[in-house]
Structures are given as C-alpha cells and as structure tokens.
Design an enzyme around this catalytic site. Structure first.
Site, short mmCIF file in Angstrom:
data_model
loop_
_atom_site.label_atom_id
_atom_site.label_comp_id
_atom_site.label_asym_id
_atom_site.label_seq_id
_atom_site.Cartn_x
_atom_site.Cartn_y
_atom_site.Cartn_z
N THR A 91 -38.41 11.17 -31.80
CA THR A 91 -38.01 9.96 -31.59
C THR A 91 -39.24 8.96 -31.60
O THR A 91 -40.32 9.40 -31.28
CB THR A 91 -37.10 9.69 -30.36
OG1 THR A 91 -37.57 9.96 -29.35
CG2 THR A 91 -35.73 10.47 -30.55
N LYS A 115 -30.48 -7.36 -15.33
CA LYS A 115 -29.20 -7.56 -14.42
C LYS A 115 -29.48 -8.84 -13.39
O LYS A 115 -30.11 -8.45 -12.29
CB LYS A 115 -28.97 -6.33 -13.58
CG LYS A 115 -28.49 -5.12 -14.66
CD LYS A 115 -28.97 -3.74 -14.33
CE LYS A 115 -28.70 -3.05 -15.68
NZ LYS A 115 -29.51 -1.92 -15.71
N1 LIG Z 1 -30.53 -3.11 -36.54
C1 LIG Z 1 -31.19 -2.89 -34.99
N2 LIG Z 1 -30.64 -3.75 -34.30
C2 LIG Z 1 -31.19 -3.84 -32.79
N3 LIG Z 1 -31.58 -2.51 -32.49
C3 LIG Z 1 -31.96 -1.47 -33.36
C4 LIG Z 1 -31.73 -1.64 -34.72
N4 LIG Z 1 -31.65 -0.45 -35.44
C5 LIG Z 1 -32.45 0.49 -34.29
N5 LIG Z 1 -32.36 -0.20 -33.14
C6 LIG Z 1 -32.78 0.30 -31.86
O1 LIG Z 1 -33.64 1.37 -32.15
C7 LIG Z 1 -33.22 2.69 -31.56
C8 LIG Z 1 -33.31 3.93 -32.15
O2 LIG Z 1 -34.83 4.21 -32.53
P1 LIG Z 1 -35.74 5.45 -32.67
O3 LIG Z 1 -34.89 6.41 -33.01
O4 LIG Z 1 -36.67 5.05 -33.86
O5 LIG Z 1 -36.55 5.64 -31.58
P2 LIG Z 1 -36.59 4.58 -30.09
O6 LIG Z 1 -34.99 4.66 -29.54
O7 LIG Z 1 -37.04 3.61 -30.43
O8 LIG Z 1 -37.38 5.62 -29.30
P3 LIG Z 1 -37.17 6.52 -28.02
O9 LIG Z 1 -35.70 7.11 -28.20
O10 LIG Z 1 -38.20 7.58 -28.09
O11 LIG Z 1 -37.19 5.75 -26.75
C9 LIG Z 1 -31.70 2.34 -31.37
O12 LIG Z 1 -31.26 3.08 -30.34
C10 LIG Z 1 -31.53 0.72 -31.12
O13 LIG Z 1 -31.99 0.31 -29.66
MG LIG Z 2 -33.97 6.13 -28.69
#
Ligand SMILES: Nc1ncnc2c1ncn2[C@@H]1O[C@H](COP(=O)(O)OP(=O)(O)OP(=O)(O)O)[C@@H](O)[C@H]1O
Ligand SMILES: [Mg+2]
Ligand SMILES: Nc1ncnc2c1ncn2[C@@H]1O[C@H](COP(=O)(O)OP(=O)(O)OP(=O)(O)O)[C@@H](O)[C@H]1O
Ligand SMILES: [Mg+2]
Lengths: 542, 542
Positions: A181, A437
């Site tokens: 991730t 919050k």
């Molecule tokens: N279109 C979008 N709008 C808002 N947020 C988004 C969108 N697409 C993805 N995200 C955010 O990105 C996250 C997924 O990203 P990714 O799997 O790349 O890793 P990360 O969650 O940023 O990193 P980590 O899980 O390691 O903290 C989602 O859970 C969401 O929070």
């Molecule tokens: Mg994530």
C-alpha cells in the site's frame, strides 16, 4: 464444465492470437519511443519466462521490479506470473527504510530495475538480505558502470532464449503479484494478488457500462505499474485489443501532452497530481487534445475544478475512480449515466464529485461504530466495508494488520468514511484517521480541502485536526499558495465562508511552501500532524 | 484474496442494487405486455426461492421449466439456481419420446410450465417417473381446468412468500442449470452449467469489443430460454443494466416487429429462421426499424442475404455468432473490426459470412484425422476442438457420449469441420456427419445450401450425401420453393454453375414441400437422409 483455471498467461496469448498487430508504444528510460505489438510482447514474455527459469526462479519466488511503465515492465508482468512466480512491484519513491523493509519482508530474489534506478539501488543494496542478483532493464550498449553485485543486462538475458514456452497451468488462486500500500497512513502493507483475482478484476472493469474499450482505444496508464498494477490496465487492455501507450519516466505535463496527441491516446488513467501538471501545460501552451476522450482520475479525490476544466475546455470526460491497493484496486467509478446526460453540467459535476457506483464484483456497506449497517440515504455516513473476489483476505505476512482489517463476517474495512446515496453513488467523507471530531460532530477534512483548492490562488491545501480544549478537535488549514500570490488568512476565510457551514470554518490558516507527500504523491497527513504537533490555535494559545 | 465464489444470485442482486428502475418487459402467454423492473425481479426471485424451499426443494434437485421467454421464466432462472438447485429448461418442441426421456433422465422433481403447454404436459405426464408436481406459470384467474396431478398456481405459490432471502453461498462449481442439446444429429445430450461457467460466460460476452452493452441497450432474446439459456442474455443483460424485452410466445415477424419498435429494442438475438420471418414481414409492410441497431444471428449459419438485407435496407448490423449448447454457448462472434469498417460492403459480408473470432475464454484448434493441429491459413480444414472454463467436461450422466467427446488433452470435439484464417476468423465448413466425401475430397453441404438459398425463388435448401458407386458420395440438393415459383432443376443448376466449382454441383435436385426441422428449428439431416435412403441418383439408378 471444464476445470480450466483463470491464468494471467491466457491474456497475453489471447492478445497475441487475436490482436497480433495492435501496438504497444513506450517512452523508454534510455530516451525515445519504442514500438512493438502484442505478438512481439507475447514472444518476448515467453523468452523472459525461459530466462527466469534459467536463473533458477521457481514457482512462488518473489521477483521485484523497480521500473517505469514500459514494454519491458509489461513483459515482466506476464513472464513472472506466467511461470507461477510473484511479480513484486516496488515504488521507487518509497523512503529508504520502507524500501529496505519491503524487499526483505517480501524476500525478493532478483530485482529488475530501470536505468534510472541504478544509483538508487546501488545506495540501497546493502540493506537487502536475500537478493541474488540485479537485472538492468536495458541493452548492452546502455549498460552502466555499476557497483551492483551480480548484475545482468535484460536484453542479453532475454535475447538468448527461445520464444517457445508452454505456459504452465496451476490453481488460479496462486499468487501472481505483490504490491504494498502507499503508506499514507502508516507503514506500507503487502497485498498479494492471485491469477483469479487479476482476471476477475479485469472483467469487472471491462463490464462497466460505457467503458467501451476495444481496438480503437489507446490507453495511457500514467498511474505507475508499481502502484497496484497500474489499476489493471496491463491486464484488461490486451483482453480487448486496445493499444497501450506507456509513458516511461516522463510524467510531466509537456511529455504527457505530446504523447497523448502524437499517439492518439483516447483514455488516460492517473492520479489528480499528474492531471494538474498536464492541465497546467495545456493552459500555458494553449493546445488542444486531438484524440483524448476520457480521463480516469483516482487514488485521491478528483477535484471538481479539474473535471470541469477537462470537460469545458477540452471536451474530455473526467471520470472519478475510487479504489485501494487492497482491492486490485477498482471499487467504484463515477460516470454520468445515460439518464443524467441532459442535466446541467453543474449537476453532472455534483454527481462525478462522488466517488462512484460499485463495479460488478464489489459489494459495499457502510456501518456505524457498532458495526451496524447504515441506510443508503446519501446522508448517513460511517466506515465503508467491502467484499469481493478481488479484495484481500489478509495482508501479506502481517498478522497484526490483518487482524484489524476485517469485520466478523469477513468484510474488509477500508478505513474510509463514506456515504452511499439511493442511486448507489458512494461518497468518501474522509479517512477514519483524518476526520475531525468537533464537539461530537464530524468535519470532513477532504471536503474542506476540496473547497479550498477551488480558490484560484491556492495550489494545494491540507486540513488536519488540532486539539481544542472545548471542541476536542478543530480544523487547521495548511495552504500552499500559487506562485506570486499574496493571499492571506482573511482572504481564505472569506472565500470559504460562502461555501461551507460556519462551524466547519478552519480555526486557523497557515501558509507553507510545500506539503509532505507519500510515494504515490498523496498528502501524508500523519506527517503533517507530526509537523504541527506543537502548534496551538491562535485564540486558544494566544 | 477473499475466497468469494461466483454466484448467479449476485447478478440479480447487483442489478437490483445498481439498476433498480431498469425495465423488463414481457409479452405473456395470457396475452398483453407485462412490465416491471430489476428491483421487482430480484424481489420476486427471492419470493420464488422461498416458495421452492417450502416445496421441499433441496440443493442439487432438478426443477424443470417448459416455458417461453418471460419475466417468470427469468425468476425461475435466478430462484432455482440461487438456492443451489438446478434449473432444467426443456424445449417444448421436442418429440414426445425425447421429452419423456429427458425428464426421466434428469430426474426432474417439479415442472413449471406456461399456460400454452398445459395440454402438452397433460398428454406427456404419464411418461414421467419422478415428477412430484406441476406449477402453471400464471395467476389464479387464468388457471385452467387440468388433469395434471398435484398442480399449483405460480402466482399463489410466490405471492404468499416473504421477499427476504439471504442467498446461500457455496462452491461456484456447483451445477446451476441443465440443458439438452438440440438433437440435430442424434438424441439430445445433457449439459450441466455451473455458477462459475455461467458468470465467466457472461463476462466473455460483455468483453467482446464493440458489444457496448449498457443502460441504453434494450435486448430482445428471441432465442428461447429453453435453448442454452437464451445464449446468456438473462445473465449478462442485468450485469450492465440493460433493458430486457421478452417476446413470450409470439415469435412471428409481425409480433417481433411490433415489439422491437414499440419497446425501443436495440439488439435482438436469435436463429436465422426467426429473422426470415421478421424480414418477410418488414418487406410486406414496408416498415422501418426505429431503434434496432444490431441483430446477432447464430445457431445455424447466418445467410449473407439476410445480413445484407438488414444492413442495406434497415441500417441494422447483422452479426454472426457460433456456439454450442456444450459451450454455454458462445464461442465466436463475427463482426467488422474497426480497421475493416471502410471495406466495400461486399468484402464486409465475406468476413461476416465466417462464423467469427473466438471470444476471450475460448481457445480453438482444428485438427486432422490423426488429431494433429492444422495451420490457421484459412484453407486447411479439419475438426474444430475447443477449450475453456464454460465448456463441458462431459455430458450429464452419459458416459458413452462423453467418452467420444474429448481428445487426449481434454479438448472438446465440436463435431464441426472448420477452417481458421490468419486473423482468427473461424469458418464452419460443415458438420463432421454432414460433409460430403466425394472421391477423397470434401464438399461442404452448408456452402452449397447457402448458395442455393441465394436464389430468389428458393425458400429453403438442404444438401445431403447420397451413395455413388464411383465417387463414394455425391451431393443431393433438396429444395423448398417460394410459393408460386415454377423453378426447375435446370434453373437451379444453372444458377449454381456460376457460383460453385463444377465438381460441387449437386447430382440431382429434388423439390419438396417442407424439410424436417428439429426442436430448435434446425434442419435435421439425419431425418432427411432417412427419408432419402432409398433414393438413387438419376444417372446411376436411371
Ligand atoms: N477517488 C478517490 N477519492 C478519495 N479518496 C480516494 C480515491 N481513490 C482512492 N482514495 C483513497 O486512497 C486509498 C487507497 O490508496 P492506496 O491503496 O494507494 O494506499 P493508501 O491507503 O493511500 O496508503 P496506506 O493504506 O498504506 O495508508 C483509499 O482508501 C482512499 O482513502
Ligand atoms: Mg490504505
Ligand atoms: N453461426 C453458425 N453457423 C453454422 N453453424 C452453427 C452456427 N451456430 C451454431 N451452429 C451449429 O450448431 C451446433 C450447435 O447447436 P446445438 O448445441 O443447439 O445442438 P446441435 O448440435 O444442433 O444438436 P445435437 O448436438 O444434439 O446434434 C454447432 O455445433 C454448429 O454445427
Ligand atoms: Mg451438437
């Protein structure tokens, strides 16, 4: 019915058989464009598979890549998974410690790297425990002097091999690739994809009504192949014979614009940051897009202003996608349904500002703190949970993270707070870790940021919670101004006052030169909170 | 990745969640049109599932349907499979003995039947060994007086039930439905579909580039739901939110034309015979199609003249599909690729006269008599073998037929003789049983028939092999003339002389009033050969 497994190798062989002449164009790290077609790609994948075998690579071994989006990276996708090994794509922008952690955690055996990353890997290689060798993804003429141990040249390795290869068949649940991730909220966690999940994900994307991908499509994955398999483009594009245009190392606006218009790109997929760069360049040079039809914006919220600019200035449809590394990654896509095509554009952007409707294969629910399902009324919000055959059942060798990630029925906790409206549009309110919050009510940091960046003099904005004696948490807005802007706190507050509820207004606005970003370009609010840990609000502290 | 099985129930629930308002329109056996939507369909399927449980239906039980294409039949598809039972769709046009054989062979427990078929089932029910009861698919007001034992009324059965139902989840390889082959070449053989094969087949169809099915599509499955699941329409249409228009019992040209134009049908799927009827009606009434975009013609070879008429007179694209009950059924689709869109129409029809290119998920090879693979040169021909996850691994409880149906590597023998050209277009030459072996060379009975029906005064034509002392077999052409036509043998031979090689010319032409057709409307050449078993060729016998 025949017990035929879903295998990734079937994709490239199908493309080679059905669309042999379709082009794959890559901007290379060596410079210039490389062109070949699906028939070549399949041949070279088979050669590479034979090369991997000659190196002693076995089913289940992890083979790492540190590479841009190019045809060679595509070959690695197919060859490594094709022989039953696991293609571990590494984000080269990871902080040093995380990079070392990941390579050792995955027990990578070989690392394939682009020329660009030779210096980086030379610096890092001392950290790696089990890596047997390095393959530089170039030809002999471009091989650099390097201190990397046991180093090989990709083209030599591949060139010697036969292009015949009867791809093995095995259980479709076998792991095919590994990606960590983004590390936005903590340490990156490993996600292991299978042949089955990869094909089912590709099917899900291709069955989205209105996607209409085919031989006339030319897809530009700007989203890196080291970031959740470039959202699946390398898998679904060949299935329908679409042309692929790989941008290689050049992701700046000028390079992308040139590639898009010269190669007749019809769809481009990437995170908001790259589109900011592209749009900036288009504005400056007053160009038009000549072939581009659609841009999928995901990974972070797609700003309304961006979708509007694409649509109104260039006639390009901006779609929003939401997904996660843990979901292969696509969960929802926001696009205008035929019935809404005649709505005023503003209403259309309201719809597309939502993260979208679930693709076939993804089930969603939102729950309150007690895990109870909330109604799909577009108002109630709670943590979003998902389920589907291309969603993880646990993190790779990480029992602690895995233990926290599922509810009692096995649904995956996304860590996103969201609403779902009666039409099924899911809207991200915030991350569970970022929501503010305030006096028992929640303020969405994302909504505030989105409003703030609507201001023409604000280049980027982040909202974090800071402690407040009475309200518990209150929003602090951290802003990067456009160059030469003199915007001040009052100007920002005045602007926001017309757009958000009064109690949402940030208690303070702070101007900085830059904001911390993670390896996929996302705002790292954990870092920002760290930076502001000694900060106290003016009316409280002062 | 999560071990989430592919379940048929997911389709209807996805449609109900994502496209609740999308319409399903049915012409009913009671008369008139019925309309509801995906939300209703899902609710009623759940009610029906509860009703089945109340009847004691268990996972694995076979529930038969003898029914037209209507919403109630759709509910049966989802409810029966949804609870893990097997939906056995029976072709009501089967000869009596075959009908009885099939019901007993399948061990059907209940038979659901349309009003239309009450008299038929009353006549047949004495043959059935294990049937516990009959459900007439109508409401109380329309329930007929009947001698059927243990008879129930569908609407009463369903209406009493709760519309809540947590669909069970189980192994995706579980059987979901059962269909017998058309019986064109012998006794029908049972084909058991699974949840997995059904979903993978739907994905295959939806990923065909250029299909572009979505919310704006309205699909008319004229192909019966008792014939290979109406080619998958009831499964893939809901996945993309397409409207379904069910024609019920009225498959004549007038009824179809009315339905197509009134309901805004954009795609219609069916066998050549129904399109003959439709085109005939359009010609007579000088109507136009107002919404129809595409017609998929399959099950038998799509005549060029038919595709031409659709295209040139109505601007409707005719596509050819080839498939088999054993393949779920779609194997190939012939459509014009973007690169060929500017070819002269004649060339385009040459392409579409071929059976088409393999969909993703179907692998094909042609082999000679020794089982050796032949080149894809568009000239070599041999038996066509196929492989894929939606293709049978054996016939249902029929070891003899199963034993003959596979090669040593597990590929399924289609019984079709074909060529494959370098672009991957497969072309059926004939059935292995129908090809005419004349002096060591093969003559395609299908090619001859296709040429013959190009004659404006020939309504239908069949070519069979008859014994010849010197050449072993020679073609005999059996012709049904258009009403009032005076066409004679010489006229036919003259016409064909300009179109086929001399040694292909039929040795005789015989005129008949009608040709024998099987339960799916196909020519039954086995029957025809039987009819002509005492025939001897003029210059030989005479
Ligand atoms: N279109 C979008 N709008 C808002 N947020 C988004 C969108 N697409 C993805 N995200 C955010 O990105 C996250 C997924 O990203 P990714 O799997 O790349 O890793 P990360 O969650 O940023 O990193 P980590 O899980 O390691 O903290 C989602 O859970 C969401 O929070
Ligand atoms: Mg994530
Ligand atoms: N487009 C087409 N062109 C030519 N032939 C076709 C086409 N589509 C289907 N067929 C023929 O139909 C066959 C499949 O039909 P189906 O499964 O309905 O039963 P059948 O083969 O006619 O009957 P049985 O197997 O019981 O003899 C194919 O094997 C092929 O011979
Ligand atoms: Mg058959």
């Amino acid at each position: 019915m025949m017990d035929r497994p879903l295998m990734i190798s079937q994709i490239i062989e199908y493309a080679a058989g059905s669309y042999p002449e379709q082009e794959i164009v890559s901007r290379t790290p060596e410079g210039g464009l490389h062109r070949y077609n699906y028939e070549d790609a399949a041949k070279r994948s088979r050669q590479l598979a034979n090369a991997l075998k000659s190196l002693g690579v076995q089913a289940g071994d992890r083979i790492a890549t540190v590479a841009w989006n190019t045809y060679r990276h595509l070959e690695l996708y197919y060859a490594v998974s094709g022989i039953g090994a696991i293609c571990h794509t590494i984000n080269p922008r990871l902080p040093v410690e995380q990079f070392g952690y990941i390579v050792n955690h995955a027990k990578d055996q070989y690392i394939f790297l682009d020329l660009t990353f030779v210096p980086l890997l030379e610096k890092l290689q001392g950290l790696f425990e089990g890596v047997k060798g390095y393959v530089v993804m170039t030809d002999r003429a471009h091989m650099p002097e390097t201190s990397l141990p046991n180093v090989m040249c990709y083209e030599e390795l591949v060139g010697e091999q036969s292009d015949e290869m009867a791809w093995p068949e095995f259980d479709e649940h076998t792991a095919s690739s590994l990606c960590y991730t983004s590390g936005t909220t903590g340490n990156p966690k490993g996600v292991l994809y299978s042949h089955r999940s990869t094909l089912l994900h590709a099917f899900s994307v291709l069955t989205i009504p209105g996607m209409n991908l085919g031989e006339e499509s030319a897809v530009l994955p700007v989203v890196p192949m080291f970031h959740v398999n470039a959202w699946g483009v390398p898998y679904f594009a060949p299935m329908v014979g679409a042309k692929i245009v790989f941008p290689g190392p050049k992701l700046d606006g000028e390079s992308l614009a040139e590639l898009i218009n010269n190669e007749g790109v019809t769809e481009a997929w990437g995170v908001p940051t790259v589109w900011l760069g592209l749009l900036g360049h288009m504005r400056k040079t007053e160009q038009k897009f000549t072939s581009l039809k659609r841009v999928l914006i995901g990974g972070s919220a797609a700003p309304r202003a961006m979708m509007r600019e694409f649509q109104e200035k260039y006639g390009v449809e901006g779609l929003q996608g939401w997904g996660m590394t843990e979901m292969s990654p696509i969960g929802t896509v926001s696009m205008i349904r035929p019935k809404d095509a005649d709505l005023p554009l503003d209403r259309q952007f309201d719809i597309k500002a939502k993260q979208g409707r679930a693709v076939f294969g993804v089930e969603m629910k939102i729950v309150n703190d007690d895990g109870q399902a909330l109604p799909r009324d577009g108002k109630s919000f709670g943590e979003l949970l998902v389920r589907g055959p291309a969603i993880i059942s646990g993190y790779y060798e990480n029992p602690e993270a895995s233990a926290k990630a599922f509810d009692s029925e096995g649904w995956f906790r996304t860590g996103d707070v969201s609403k779902i409206d009666p039409e099924g549009y899911m809207e991200i309110v915030d991350r569970t870790k970022d929501v503010i919050k305030s006096g028992g009510e929640w303020i969405s940091s994302i909504d505030l940021e989105n409003e703030a960046v609507g201001h023409p003099e604000i280049a980027e904005a982040a909202v974090i919670a800071v402690h407040h004696p009475k309200w518990d948490e209150r929003p602090l807005l951290v802003v990067v101004r456009e160059p030469d802007s003199q915007l001040d706190k009052q100007g920002v507050i005045d602007y926001l006052s017309q757009r958000v509820a009064k109690w949402w207004l940030p208690d303070d606005v702070v101007f900085v030169d830059e904001l911390p970003h993670g390896a996929t370009g996302k705002l790292q609010k954990a870092k920002l909170r760290e930076q502001f840990k000694d900060y106290s609000l003016p009316e409280v502290g002062g």
